[in-house]
Write a protein that holds these residues in place. Structure first.
Motif, mmCIF file in Angstrom:
data_model
loop_
_atom_site.group_PDB
_atom_site.id
_atom_site.type_symbol
_atom_site.label_atom_id
_atom_site.label_comp_id
_atom_site.label_asym_id
_atom_site.label_seq_id
_atom_site.Cartn_x
_atom_site.Cartn_y
_atom_site.Cartn_z
ATOM 1 N N ASN A 99 -4.645 0.638 -6.077
ATOM 2 C CA ASN A 99 -4.508 1.173 -4.711
ATOM 3 C C ASN A 99 -5.493 2.303 -4.464
ATOM 4 N N LYS B 287 -8.777 0.793 -3.989
ATOM 5 C CA LYS B 287 -8.768 -0.020 -2.768
ATOM 6 C C LYS B 287 -8.838 0.834 -1.502
ATOM 7 N N TYR B 288 -8.060 1.926 -1.511
ATOM 8 C CA TYR B 288 -7.973 2.734 -0.293
ATOM 9 C C TYR B 288 -8.891 3.963 -0.314
ATOM 10 N N ASP C 274 -6.788 10.451 -5.309
ATOM 11 C CA ASP C 274 -7.987 9.898 -4.667
ATOM 12 C C ASP C 274 -8.293 10.701 -3.418
ATOM 13 N N ARG D 137 3.181 -2.815 4.416
ATOM 14 C CA ARG D 137 1.733 -2.549 4.407
ATOM 15 C C ARG D 137 1.426 -1.802 5.702
ATOM 16 N N SER D 138 0.684 -0.686 5.565
ATOM 17 C CA SER D 138 0.374 0.073 6.786
ATOM 18 C C SER D 138 -0.719 -0.643 7.577
ATOM 19 N N SER E 239 -4.154 -0.381 6.193
ATOM 20 C CA SER E 239 -4.512 -1.088 4.962
ATOM 21 C C SER E 239 -4.718 -2.584 5.168
ATOM 22 N N ILE F 226 -0.241 -7.541 -1.074
ATOM 23 C CA ILE F 226 0.975 -8.196 -0.588
ATOM 24 C C ILE F 226 2.089 -7.195 -0.270
ATOM 25 N N GLY F 227 1.828 -5.929 -0.523
ATOM 26 C CA GLY F 227 2.833 -4.906 -0.203
ATOM 27 C C GLY F 227 3.956 -4.817 -1.219
ATOM 28 N N LEU G 22 3.598 -0.917 -4.882
ATOM 29 C CA LEU G 22 4.318 0.353 -5.021
ATOM 30 C C LEU G 22 5.812 0.138 -5.273
#
Ligand code: ADP
Length: 467
Positions: free
Chosen positions: A372, A375-376, A400, A419-420, A423, A429-430, A433
């Motif tokens: 994550n 990714k973010y 991050d 999933r926001s 994102s 796939i959410g 976390l």
């Protein structure tokens, strides 16, 4: 047994308590009365005996002063004062011959007791209770020596004493019955009162089983034990409620999130059937289906892992390992992904930290958080992994400086399939976390996040060291 709406009252705890209570009460009062009655009886008897002894003492004095004639005279005087039905006197010579006697007509056949006369001659007072066939009451008698070769027998009816004791017995029977009935009522009342709280719990349970799922037991119950039962019952209901809600949510999510890949699989197979004629086209379709299936398998496996660890039925291994090595290995695995995005990754760990816990689960938690973070992150961003151990707890952080998480999204990011909006452009796939949180909690720890949109996020994990 008495039956109320088909319920056998004999089976009820309140009834049994009442019976036990009444039984104990009855036994205790019986015992108390017996002791009391025994005392009264012996006191009454000893009073009669004292009277008889006093009487023979007086006759002994007369005999000493005036001889047999004096005794005879005193016997006549005595009987004039007293009722011959209540008292009798007999004077014997040493060989058992009756020398004088008062009127014995109302005393029936009174045999001469030679054995008692013999004992009296040895200066022993003989006291006896007589049951005479012609009389309703017992009589108490004494044989005593009142001079040389002279024995006096005095007999006295026990009518007064026995009437007096009879009054006591009647009184006790009445009192006993009243106390027994009262104790049955008190016992039943107390049993019902004590169990009224239990009935409230039963009532709530009955209503819930009939569908009132939101109903709870009133926790303002009087007795602590039942209050605790009510509270535990409510807690259990809350947990069941959460589980049911979780299952409902899971079913909704499964239906929603599995439908899309399945529709895609079906769509591409349909298109291939309708349009494709070349083997390459079919090959491409098969490869697409394999990808979608892998995706589905991953979703299903992750959901099963989440469900298992949330239900507390997942095995937790106990491995001894170096946390610094674990973080470095994770960095190496994700470096190609980070390099693609031109994101740098760093591990900040002082020395070799040894940890005891489930290595594979920790790896998966770390992998989700690291993936994550990369990714973010923006291009050129930085991800830092750090760890420390204090007070038998491992703390590690993944920091991050990426897109961050909005205040609205933050409470939901650990929910299944959440999933926001921000994102959506990234794959996912959410469930990452959700899995990380479920694993951290299954290992006895937890996970938290501090984030500000545009500035980045810090995910912190705490895990107790297994002993
Ligand atoms: P996925 O990454 O597959 O969408 P996750 O459960 O891992 O699912 O994450 C849920 C959501 O939390 C993500 O969609 C994203 O919005 C947010 N999120 C997670 N980690 C970060 C992060 N490091 N920075 C910003 N947002 C994040």
């Amino acid at each position: 047994m008495f039956s109320k709406r088909g319920i056998n009252i004999g089976d009820t705890l309140s009834f049994r308590l009442a019976v036990i209570y009444a039984g104990i009460f009855a036994l205790t009062s019986l015992l108390a009365f017996s002791v009391f009655y025994y005392r009264i009886h012996s006191l009454t008897m000893s009073q009669v005996d004292e009277e008889l002894i006093e009487e023979v003492g007086e006759f002994a004095e007369i005999s000493e002063e005036d001889g047999v004639e004096g005794v005879r005279g005193e016997m006549s005087l005595e009987i004039e004062e007293e009722d011959p039905k209540e008292i009798f006197l007999r004077l014997y010579s040493g060989d058992g011959k009756v020398l004088a006697s008062t009127d014995l007509s109302s005393w029936g056949d009174l045999p001469v007791d030679r054995e008692a006369i013999g004992s009296a001659l040895k200066r022993e007072n003989v006291l006896k209770t007589l049951k005479l066939p012609t009389r309703d009451y017992h009589a108490r008698t004494i044989f005593a020596s009142i001079g040389p070769e002279l024995v006096l027998q005095i007999g006295m009816t026990l009518e007064d004493a026995e009437d007096y004791l009879q009054i006591f017995r009647n009184l006790f029977i009445l009192l006993f019955l009243a106390v027994f009935l009262l104790s049955v009522f008190i016992g039943r009342y107390m049993g019902k009162k004590a169990l009224s709280d239990v009935e409230k719990v039963t009532h709530a349970a009955r209503e819930i089983s009939r569908g009132a799922h939101d109903m709870r037991v009133d926790v303002g119950l009087k007795y602590r034990e039942v209050r605790e039962l009510g509270e535990t019952f409510n807690r259990m209901l809350d947990e069941i409620h959460v589980l049911i809600e979780g299952m409902r949510e899971l079913t909704d999510n499964v239906a929603h999130d599995l439908r899309s890949p399945l529709t895609r699989i079906r769509g591409s197979a349909e298109m291939a059937l309708l349009k494709e004629t070349s083997p390459d086209g079919f090959r491409e379709m098969a490869a697409g289906i394999i990808d979608e299936c892998d995706n589905l398998i991953e979703i299903i496996n992750t959901m099963l892992d989440i469900t298992e660890s949330e239900a507390g039925i997942m095995d937790i291994a106990r491995d001894e390992f170096n946390v610094s090595d674990l973080l470095s290995d994770a960095c190496e695995i994700y470096r190609p992904l980070a390099d693609d995005k031109e994101v740098s990754i760093r591990v900040e760990v002082s020395g070799g930290l040894m940890f005891s816990g489930d290595r594979r689960k920790l790896q998966r938690v770390l992998a989700n958080l690291l993936e994550n973070a990369i990714k973010y992150s923006h291009q050129g961003g930085e991800v830092v992994l750090s760890a420390s151990i204090s007070e038998s707890v491992l703390h590690f952080e993944i920091r991050d400086n990426g897109i961050g998480i909005s205040e609205d999204d933050r409470p939901h990011i650990f929910d299944r399939f959440y999933r926001s909006e921000a994102s959506r452009c990234e794959s996912g796939i959410g469930l990452g976390l959700t899995l990380a949180k479920a694993f951290a909690e299954a290992m006895g720890g937890g996970i938290s996040v501090v984030s500000s949109p545009g500035a980045g996020s810090v995910f912190s994990v705490v895990l107790p060291i297994m002993v």
